[in-house]
Scaffold this motif. Structure first.
Motif, PDB file in Angstrom:
ATOM      1  N   MET A   1       0.825  -1.185   0.000  1.00  0.00           N
ATOM      2  CA  MET A   1       0.000   0.000   0.000  1.00  0.00           C
ATOM      3  C   MET A   1       0.875   1.256   0.000  1.00  0.00           C
ATOM      4  O   MET A   1       0.643   2.178  -0.782  1.00  0.00           O
ATOM      5  N   LYS A   2       1.882   1.267   0.873  1.00  0.00           N
ATOM      6  CA  LYS A   2       2.770   2.424   0.962  1.00  0.00           C
ATOM      7  C   LYS A   2       3.519   2.643  -0.356  1.00  0.00           C
ATOM      8  O   LYS A   2       3.631   3.772  -0.829  1.00  0.00           O
ATOM      9  N   LEU A   3       3.996   1.569  -0.957  1.00  0.00           N
ATOM     10  CA  LEU A   3       4.701   1.674  -2.231  1.00  0.00           C
ATOM     11  C   LEU A   3       3.779   2.248  -3.306  1.00  0.00           C
ATOM     12  O   LEU A   3       4.190   3.099  -4.092  1.00  0.00           O
ATOM     13  N   SER A   4       2.533   1.818  -3.338  1.00  0.00           N
ATOM     14  CA  SER A   4       1.574   2.328  -4.320  1.00  0.00           C
ATOM     15  C   SER A   4       1.392   3.826  -4.183  1.00  0.00           C
ATOM     16  O   SER A   4       1.390   4.560  -5.172  1.00  0.00           O
ATOM     17  N   ASP A  16      -0.236   2.619 -14.297  1.00  0.00           N
ATOM     18  CA  ASP A  16       1.200   2.336 -14.267  1.00  0.00           C
ATOM     19  C   ASP A  16       1.625   1.822 -12.894  1.00  0.00           C
ATOM     20  O   ASP A  16       2.497   0.957 -12.793  1.00  0.00           O
ATOM     21  N   THR A  17       1.004   2.335 -11.857  1.00  0.00           N
ATOM     22  CA  THR A  17       1.309   1.865 -10.501  1.00  0.00           C
ATOM     23  C   THR A  17       0.917   0.401 -10.358  1.00  0.00           C
ATOM     24  O   THR A  17       1.680  -0.413  -9.819  1.00  0.00           O
ATOM     25  N   VAL A  18      -0.267   0.029 -10.858  1.00  0.00           N
ATOM     26  CA  VAL A  18      -0.723  -1.371 -10.813  1.00  0.00           C
ATOM     27  C   VAL A  18       0.249  -2.260 -11.584  1.00  0.00           C
ATOM     28  O   VAL A  18       0.639  -3.332 -11.108  1.00  0.00           O
ATOM     29  N   SER A  19       0.677  -1.814 -12.758  1.00  0.00           N
ATOM     30  CA  SER A  19       1.636  -2.592 -13.565  1.00  0.00           C
ATOM     31  C   SER A  19       2.958  -2.769 -12.840  1.00  0.00           C
ATOM     32  O   SER A  19       3.561  -3.837 -12.867  1.00  0.00           O
ATOM     33  N   PHE A  20       3.411  -1.706 -12.179  1.00  0.00           N
ATOM     34  CA  PHE A  20       4.673  -1.778 -11.440  1.00  0.00           C
ATOM     35  C   PHE A  20       4.560  -2.778 -10.288  1.00  0.00           C
ATOM     36  O   PHE A  20       5.483  -3.556 -10.041  1.00  0.00           O
ATOM     37  N   LEU A  21       3.435  -2.767  -9.582  1.00  0.00           N
ATOM     38  CA  LEU A  21       3.248  -3.709  -8.471  1.00  0.00           C
ATOM     39  C   LEU A  21       3.267  -5.162  -8.950  1.00  0.00           C
ATOM     40  O   LEU A  21       3.740  -6.047  -8.239  1.00  0.00           O
ATOM     41  N   GLU A  22       2.755  -5.397 -10.151  1.00  0.00           N
ATOM     42  CA  GLU A  22       2.736  -6.754 -10.702  1.00  0.00           C
ATOM     43  C   GLU A  22       4.135  -7.327 -10.853  1.00  0.00           C
ATOM     44  O   GLU A  22       4.331  -8.534 -10.728  1.00  0.00           O
ATOM     45  N   VAL A  23       5.126  -6.457 -11.104  1.00  0.00           N
ATOM     46  CA  VAL A  23       6.520  -6.890 -11.216  1.00  0.00           C
ATOM     47  C   VAL A  23       6.959  -7.575  -9.921  1.00  0.00           C
ATOM     48  O   VAL A  23       7.733  -8.524  -9.931  1.00  0.00           O
ATOM     49  N   GLY A  25       4.903  -9.160  -7.934  1.00  0.00           N
ATOM     50  CA  GLY A  25       3.953 -10.214  -7.612  1.00  0.00           C
ATOM     51  C   GLY A  25       2.752  -9.734  -6.820  1.00  0.00           C
ATOM     52  O   GLY A  25       2.002 -10.555  -6.284  1.00  0.00           O
ATOM     53  N   VAL A  26       2.536  -8.436  -6.742  1.00  0.00           N
ATOM     54  CA  VAL A  26       1.382  -7.887  -6.028  1.00  0.00           C
ATOM     55  C   VAL A  26       0.281  -7.638  -7.051  1.00  0.00           C
ATOM     56  O   VAL A  26       0.432  -6.817  -7.957  1.00  0.00           O
ATOM     57  N   ASP A  27      -0.821  -8.370  -6.920  1.00  0.00           N
ATOM     58  CA  ASP A  27      -1.914  -8.275  -7.878  1.00  0.00           C
ATOM     59  C   ASP A  27      -3.062  -7.479  -7.261  1.00  0.00           C
ATOM     60  O   ASP A  27      -3.776  -7.971  -6.394  1.00  0.00           O
ATOM     61  N   ARG A  28      -3.207  -6.226  -7.695  1.00  0.00           N
ATOM     62  CA  ARG A  28      -4.281  -5.355  -7.206  1.00  0.00           C
ATOM     63  C   ARG A  28      -4.969  -4.705  -8.400  1.00  0.00           C
ATOM     64  O   ARG A  28      -4.337  -4.402  -9.410  1.00  0.00           O
ATOM     65  N   VAL A  29      -6.253  -4.460  -8.268  1.00  0.00           N
ATOM     66  CA  VAL A  29      -6.994  -3.779  -9.326  1.00  0.00           C
ATOM     67  C   VAL A  29      -6.851  -2.270  -9.154  1.00  0.00           C
ATOM     68  O   VAL A  29      -6.518  -1.776  -8.073  1.00  0.00           O
ATOM     69  N   ARG A  30      -7.105  -1.533 -10.251  1.00  0.00           N
ATOM     70  CA  ARG A  30      -6.954  -0.076 -10.239  1.00  0.00           C
ATOM     71  C   ARG A  30      -7.782   0.583  -9.130  1.00  0.00           C
ATOM     72  O   ARG A  30      -7.325   1.504  -8.478  1.00  0.00           O
ATOM     73  N   SER A  31      -9.014   0.108  -8.920  1.00  0.00           N
ATOM     74  CA  SER A  31      -9.887   0.750  -7.921  1.00  0.00           C
ATOM     75  C   SER A  31      -9.307   0.633  -6.516  1.00  0.00           C
ATOM     76  O   SER A  31      -9.444   1.552  -5.705  1.00  0.00           O
ATOM     77  N   HIS A  34      -6.482   3.155  -6.353  1.00  0.00           N
ATOM     78  CA  HIS A  34      -7.123   4.472  -6.336  1.00  0.00           C
ATOM     79  C   HIS A  34      -7.632   4.806  -4.922  1.00  0.00           C
ATOM     80  O   HIS A  34      -7.416   5.907  -4.415  1.00  0.00           O
ATOM     81  N   ASN A  35      -8.283   3.863  -4.285  1.00  0.00           N
ATOM     82  CA  ASN A  35      -8.804   4.083  -2.918  1.00  0.00           C
ATOM     83  C   ASN A  35      -7.677   4.310  -1.923  1.00  0.00           C
ATOM     84  O   ASN A  35      -7.789   5.152  -1.029  1.00  0.00           O
ATOM     85  N   TRP A  36      -6.580   3.568  -2.040  1.00  0.00           N
ATOM     86  CA  TRP A  36      -5.438   3.771  -1.140  1.00  0.00           C
ATOM     87  C   TRP A  36      -4.908   5.196  -1.258  1.00  0.00           C
ATOM     88  O   TRP A  36      -4.650   5.857  -0.258  1.00  0.00           O
ATOM     89  N   VAL A  37      -4.741   5.642  -2.498  1.00  0.00           N
ATOM     90  CA  VAL A  37      -4.188   6.980  -2.737  1.00  0.00           C
ATOM     91  C   VAL A  37      -5.114   8.043  -2.163  1.00  0.00           C
ATOM     92  O   VAL A  37      -4.670   8.969  -1.495  1.00  0.00           O
ATOM     93  N   HIS A  38      -6.420   7.893  -2.391  1.00  0.00           N
ATOM     94  CA  HIS A  38      -7.354   8.907  -1.905  1.00  0.00           C
ATOM     95  C   HIS A  38      -7.496   8.899  -0.383  1.00  0.00           C
ATOM     96  O   HIS A  38      -7.671   9.941   0.231  1.00  0.00           O
TER      97      HIS A  38
END
Length: 171
Positions: A1-4, A16-23, A25-31, A34-38
């Protein structure tokens, strides 16, 4: 979460943040991202009443797209008062930016230090704000913020590059 949140602060898009997390092995959807950031409440704290406000806009290039970054800084403390990122530059957006600053902070008696951007001058006049054109001096605080943002966007574009792109740009 902090990295995002940190990646998004470096001006990566949510995708791009979601794609970076996938590198990693963290699989999260955009929403979710988005909620973490907000929830992190990235906008600066409200309720300040500075004597001076350094305000400006700059263009930020991300790949083939341009964005306009608006920022207001208290030059006595270098604290960021308000920021806005838009896909275009218009008088209406500049007006909204100053309306948001006035809503968040007690700045009606402050002197606004602005660069040569005509939309910012018009918006200050429309809101009845005292402003003066200043190229250097106390306005440097907002320029430092812009340099930092531009440096971070350059870094984030390198981070989001493919391994082949990284090799081509590293040499």
């Amino acid at each position: 979460m902090k990295l995002s949140i940190q990646l998004h602060l470096a001006v990566l898009s949510i995708s791009d943040t979601v794609s970076f997390l996938e590198v990693f092995g963290v699989d999260r959807v955009r929403s979710t991202v988005h909620n973490w950031v907000h929830k992190a409440e990235l906008q600066p704290e409200s309720g300040r009443s500075p004597n001076h406000v350094a305000a400006d806009e700059t263009v930020i290039q991300l790949d083939d797209e341009q964005y306009w970054q608006y920022a207001a800084v208290d030059p006595s403390s270098n604290d960021l008062l308000h920021t806005k990122l838009e896909t275009t530059r218009t008088n209406v957006i500049a007006d909204q930016f100053f309306a948001e600053i006035r809503e968040k902070h007690d700045v009606d008696d402050a002197i606004f230090l602005v660069g040569g951007a005509v939309p910012l001058h018009r918006a200050c006049e429309k809101h009845g704000l005292d402003f003066r054109y200043e190229r250097h001096g106390n306005r440097n605080s907002v320029e430092r913020i812009f340099r930092s943002i531009k440096r971070r966007t350059t870094i984030s574009q390198t981070v989001s590059a493919t391994p082949k792109q990284k090799l081509l740009t590293s040499g």
